[in-house]
Design a protein around this motif. Structure first.
Motif, PDB file in Angstrom:
ATOM      1  N   GLN A 165       0.844  -1.196   0.000  1.00 17.94           N
ATOM      2  CA  GLN A 165       0.000   0.000   0.000  1.00 17.94           C
ATOM      3  C   GLN A 165       0.876   1.241   0.000  1.00 17.94           C
ATOM      4  O   GLN A 165       1.742   1.409   0.856  1.00 17.94           O
ATOM      5  CB  GLN A 165      -0.933   0.022   1.210  1.00 17.94           C
ATOM      6  CG  GLN A 165      -1.918   1.185   1.178  1.00 17.94           C
ATOM      7  CD  GLN A 165      -2.889   1.142   2.336  1.00 17.94           C
ATOM      8  OE1 GLN A 165      -2.759   0.305   3.233  1.00 17.94           O
ATOM      9  NE2 GLN A 165      -3.860   2.039   2.332  1.00 17.94           N
ATOM     10  N   ILE A 166       0.651   2.100  -1.006  1.00 17.73           N
ATOM     11  CA  ILE A 166       1.380   3.366  -1.120  1.00 17.73           C
ATOM     12  C   ILE A 166       0.396   4.496  -0.869  1.00 17.73           C
ATOM     13  O   ILE A 166      -0.676   4.546  -1.480  1.00 17.73           O
ATOM     14  CB  ILE A 166       2.019   3.517  -2.519  1.00 17.73           C
ATOM     15  CG1 ILE A 166       2.899   2.306  -2.831  1.00 17.73           C
ATOM     16  CG2 ILE A 166       2.848   4.796  -2.595  1.00 17.73           C
ATOM     17  CD1 ILE A 166       3.493   2.327  -4.228  1.00 17.73           C
ATOM     18  N   THR A 167       0.744   5.417   0.008  1.00 13.90           N
ATOM     19  CA  THR A 167      -0.210   6.437   0.451  1.00 13.90           C
ATOM     20  C   THR A 167      -0.034   7.793  -0.218  1.00 13.90           C
ATOM     21  O   THR A 167      -0.756   8.726   0.120  1.00 13.90           O
ATOM     22  CB  THR A 167      -0.086   6.641   1.971  1.00 13.90           C
ATOM     23  OG1 THR A 167       1.229   7.135   2.272  1.00 13.90           O
ATOM     24  CG2 THR A 167      -0.309   5.340   2.719  1.00 13.90           C
ATOM     25  N   SER A 168       0.906   7.946  -1.147  1.00 16.55           N
ATOM     26  CA  SER A 168       1.192   9.273  -1.709  1.00 16.55           C
ATOM     27  C   SER A 168      -0.046   9.880  -2.361  1.00 16.55           C
ATOM     28  O   SER A 168      -0.834   9.192  -3.018  1.00 16.55           O
ATOM     29  CB  SER A 168       2.334   9.193  -2.728  1.00 16.55           C
ATOM     30  OG  SER A 168       2.022   8.286  -3.742  1.00 16.55           O
ATOM     31  N   ASN A 169      -0.209  11.180  -2.175  1.00 17.87           N
ATOM     32  CA  ASN A 169      -1.403  11.874  -2.673  1.00 17.87           C
ATOM     33  C   ASN A 169      -1.522  11.855  -4.187  1.00 17.87           C
ATOM     34  O   ASN A 169      -2.629  11.828  -4.730  1.00 17.87           O
ATOM     35  CB  ASN A 169      -1.401  13.323  -2.175  1.00 17.87           C
ATOM     36  CG  ASN A 169      -1.659  13.431  -0.690  1.00 17.87           C
ATOM     37  OD1 ASN A 169      -2.372  12.621  -0.114  1.00 17.87           O
ATOM     38  ND2 ASN A 169      -1.066  14.425  -0.050  1.00 17.87           N
ATOM     39  N   ASN A 170      -0.382  11.886  -4.894  1.00 18.54           N
ATOM     40  CA  ASN A 170      -0.474  12.028  -6.347  1.00 18.54           C
ATOM     41  C   ASN A 170      -0.987  10.781  -7.046  1.00 18.54           C
ATOM     42  O   ASN A 170      -1.339  10.836  -8.235  1.00 18.54           O
ATOM     43  CB  ASN A 170       0.872  12.454  -6.941  1.00 18.54           C
ATOM     44  CG  ASN A 170       1.999  11.489  -6.645  1.00 18.54           C
ATOM     45  OD1 ASN A 170       1.774  10.343  -6.275  1.00 18.54           O
ATOM     46  ND2 ASN A 170       3.225  11.962  -6.809  1.00 18.54           N
ATOM     47  N   ILE A 171      -1.066   9.653  -6.347  1.00 13.60           N
ATOM     48  CA  ILE A 171      -1.643   8.464  -6.971  1.00 13.60           C
ATOM     49  C   ILE A 171      -3.110   8.705  -7.323  1.00 13.60           C
ATOM     50  O   ILE A 171      -3.631   8.132  -8.281  1.00 13.60           O
ATOM     51  CB  ILE A 171      -1.469   7.233  -6.049  1.00 13.60           C
ATOM     52  CG1 ILE A 171      -0.004   6.796  -6.058  1.00 13.60           C
ATOM     53  CG2 ILE A 171      -2.351   6.076  -6.479  1.00 13.60           C
ATOM     54  CD1 ILE A 171       0.291   5.582  -5.221  1.00 13.60           C
ATOM     55  N   GLY A 172      -3.773   9.574  -6.569  1.00 12.67           N
ATOM     56  CA  GLY A 172      -5.164   9.886  -6.885  1.00 12.67           C
ATOM     57  C   GLY A 172      -5.348  10.470  -8.275  1.00 12.67           C
ATOM     58  O   GLY A 172      -6.405  10.310  -8.897  1.00 12.67           O
ATOM     59  N   ALA A 173      -4.319  11.161  -8.806  1.00 13.16           N
ATOM     60  CA  ALA A 173      -4.405  11.725 -10.155  1.00 13.16           C
ATOM     61  C   ALA A 173      -4.502  10.640 -11.220  1.00 13.16           C
ATOM     62  O   ALA A 173      -4.956  10.900 -12.351  1.00 13.16           O
ATOM     63  CB  ALA A 173      -3.201  12.615 -10.435  1.00 13.16           C
ATOM     64  N   LEU A 174      -4.100   9.413 -10.874  1.00 13.17           N
ATOM     65  CA  LEU A 174      -4.184   8.311 -11.840  1.00 13.17           C
ATOM     66  C   LEU A 174      -5.623   7.922 -12.138  1.00 13.17           C
ATOM     67  O   LEU A 174      -5.882   7.224 -13.117  1.00 13.17           O
ATOM     68  CB  LEU A 174      -3.402   7.102 -11.318  1.00 13.17           C
ATOM     69  CG  LEU A 174      -1.888   7.313 -11.141  1.00 13.17           C
ATOM     70  CD1 LEU A 174      -1.230   6.030 -10.659  1.00 13.17           C
ATOM     71  CD2 LEU A 174      -1.241   7.790 -12.436  1.00 13.17           C
ATOM     72  N   PHE A 175      -6.573   8.344 -11.308  1.00 12.23           N
ATOM     73  CA  PHE A 175      -7.981   8.129 -11.640  1.00 12.23           C
ATOM     74  C   PHE A 175      -8.339   8.809 -12.961  1.00 12.23           C
ATOM     75  O   PHE A 175      -9.206   8.326 -13.698  1.00 12.23           O
ATOM     76  CB  PHE A 175      -8.887   8.685 -10.537  1.00 12.23           C
ATOM     77  CG  PHE A 175      -9.075   7.761  -9.373  1.00 12.23           C
ATOM     78  CD1 PHE A 175      -9.951   6.701  -9.449  1.00 12.23           C
ATOM     79  CD2 PHE A 175      -8.370   7.952  -8.205  1.00 12.23           C
ATOM     80  CE1 PHE A 175     -10.129   5.846  -8.369  1.00 12.23           C
ATOM     81  CE2 PHE A 175      -8.533   7.113  -7.117  1.00 12.23           C
ATOM     82  CZ  PHE A 175      -9.414   6.049  -7.198  1.00 12.23           C
ATOM     83  N   VAL A 176      -7.692   9.913 -13.258  1.00 12.37           N
ATOM     84  CA  VAL A 176      -7.916  10.620 -14.528  1.00 12.37           C
ATOM     85  C   VAL A 176      -6.943  10.136 -15.591  1.00 12.37           C
ATOM     86  O   VAL A 176      -7.328   9.850 -16.730  1.00 12.37           O
ATOM     87  CB  VAL A 176      -7.757  12.144 -14.345  1.00 12.37           C
ATOM     88  CG1 VAL A 176      -7.893  12.870 -15.677  1.00 12.37           C
ATOM     89  CG2 VAL A 176      -8.773  12.678 -13.352  1.00 12.37           C
ATOM     90  N   ILE A 177      -5.673  10.013 -15.218  1.00 12.07           N
ATOM     91  CA  ILE A 177      -4.611   9.799 -16.207  1.00 12.07           C
ATOM     92  C   ILE A 177      -4.680   8.422 -16.847  1.00 12.07           C
ATOM     93  O   ILE A 177      -4.624   8.295 -18.079  1.00 12.07           O
ATOM     94  CB  ILE A 177      -3.238  10.020 -15.545  1.00 12.07           C
ATOM     95  CG1 ILE A 177      -3.086  11.486 -15.126  1.00 12.07           C
ATOM     96  CG2 ILE A 177      -2.115   9.639 -16.499  1.00 12.07           C
ATOM     97  CD1 ILE A 177      -1.864  11.766 -14.283  1.00 12.07           C
TER      98      ILE A 177
END
Length: 430
Positions: free
Chosen positions: A153-165
């Motif tokens: 499990q990786i908690t970094s915030n920028n992984i959320g941008a992958l929902f779009v990318i």
């Protein structure tokens, strides 16, 4: 670079994003001074954010009138709905003054590579205990890695941008008219970002990416662009969509029959009654029942402390909105988004040339809506920026081809090649 910094440095390194914002604004001013750019005020863009601003003001007043609500929660909502809305009108107006579809494509490809590099290096650094990434950087990026039995499990915030990318990049893989947008660099970005999705341990992201074939097929039918999908790609998407629906159905309906594999156990926990979000749901629904018409307003506390520093915040975006805004507020926002979704669908049905990138952006937007169900993405400037893709796309009332010309010079020929017989395809290539 400004758009890429928003996606890559989510809720972190504000000074870096401000630097690129200043460059962006300076470039726009210089372009106006030399009369290379003509700014146009797009009524659809203004109306969308005006509507959002009105909602923010009204339900801030409801929150102030509701006893026991937190003043800071009302202030945060006013900033999000009013201040950021005004900022997004300016930013998207500046983007529309250029060939911005190509700019957004390049930004998303760059973001995918940067996000993958940051998280994969962070993962290997922690596993190997090399100390390549300092503790201050990990704190800023929220780059924490948990090694569990059977999954990471990786908690970094920028992984959320992958929902779009990731859904955006996937959609271009299956479009016969993607042209130069479907480059080798884009394929590399897609592969790297898919690796991050797999190792991230983010259950909502797993589900959103797994359902991306369904999203692509559904939107292709709505926009009348099913014929623009590659023939082999259509079959592959149908198989993947069937497999995703069947797999998720088994996980949800027959959890006890799932094998005891780490990642499957992790996925199955998302639907458990003991999950934090399921507990929140009960409290938020009960709070909604107390004020079903107008809701409890912003800054309201539902009785379950998810965050002691910000007790008015919850991960379940749509349940929280229902609790805060009631039936009237949800209908007010729902009508707005449905109206603009219909406008974009109409534009994509009408204008097929140069529509691969806009179609992909719409796929990414829909996946972000799915991810926001169980994540508080619409409370952050960075994520709300990508929610603005919907009104942005609605402003292309004369078609898309001019805004993505760099990526579509060969698309017409490539589309004919993709749809032709092998012999005809060889003659067309010649």
């Amino acid at each position: 670079m400004f758009v890429a910094s928003i996606a890559t440095l989510v809720q972190s390194y504000v000074f870096v994003k401000l630097f690129f914002l200043a460059l962006f604004l300076l470039t726009a001013i210089v372009a106006v001074a030399h009369r290379k750019t003509r700014f146009v005020v797009h009524p659809r863009l203004v109306l969308f954010y005006l509507w959002i601003g009105v909602a923010g003001i009204v339900w801030t007043i409801v929150g102030l009138l509701h006893p026991g609500n937190y003043a800071q929660g009302n202030f945060d909502a006013l900033k999000l709905y009013v201040t950021w809305s005004a900022a997004f009108v300016i930013l998207y107006t500046l983007l529309r003054a250029e060939a911005s579809l190509g700019v957004l494509h390049a930004a998303l490809v760059l973001s995918a590579i940067l996000i993958a590099v940051i998280n994969l290096v962070g993962l290997t650094d922690q596993i190997g205990s090399w100390g390549l990434i300092s503790e201050s950087i990990r704190e800023e990026l929220e780059l924490r890695v948990g090694i569990h039995i059977g999954y990471i499990q990786i908690t970094s915030n920028n992984i959320g941008a992958l929902f779009v990318i990731v859904p955006y990049l996937l959609s271009l893989q299956f479009r016969a008219d993607a042209g130069k947008a479907n480059s080798a660099l884009m394929k590399l970005a897609l592969v790297l970002s898919l690796v991050v999705v797999v190792v991230s341990g983010r259950r909502a992201l797993w589900i959103a990416v797994a359902l991306t074939p369904c999203t692509i097929l559904f939107l292709s039918c709505l926009t009348g662009s099913y014929g623009l999908l590659k023939p082999g790609g259509r079959r592959f998407l149908l198989m993947c969509a069937a497999a995703a629906v069947a797999g998720l159905s088994v996980v949800i309906l027959l959890p006890e029959r799932m094998p005891e594999l780490g990642f499957l156990v992790r996925l199955n926990e998302a639907f458990s009654s003991e999950n934090e979000r399921e507990i929140q749901k009960i409290y938020l629904i009960d709070g909604f029942k107390d004020s079903p018409v107008l809701g409890s307003g912003f800054g309201a506390y539902a009785g379950y402390p998810r965050s002691y520093e910000r007790p008015w915040t919850y991960e379940l975006t749509y349940h929280r909105l229902l609790f805060n805004m009631g039936i009237v507020g949800m209908a007010f926002l729902g009508v707005l988004f449905l109206l603009y979704f219909a406008l974009v669908i109409g534009l994509l049905r009408r204008f097929k040339d140069g529509s691969a990138i806009p179609f992909g952006l719409l796929v990414g937007f829909c996946s972000l809506l799915l991810g926001a169900y169980s994540n508080p993405y619409f409370g952050s400037f960075d994520y709300v920026f990508f929610a603005g893709l919907l009104p942005y796309l609605s402003t292309f009332r004369r078609g898309f081809i001019g805004s993505a010309a760099l990526f579509h010079r060969r698309s017409a020929v490539e589309l004919r090649v993709a749809q032709a017989t092998p012999g005809m395809a060889a003659r067309l290539r010649t």
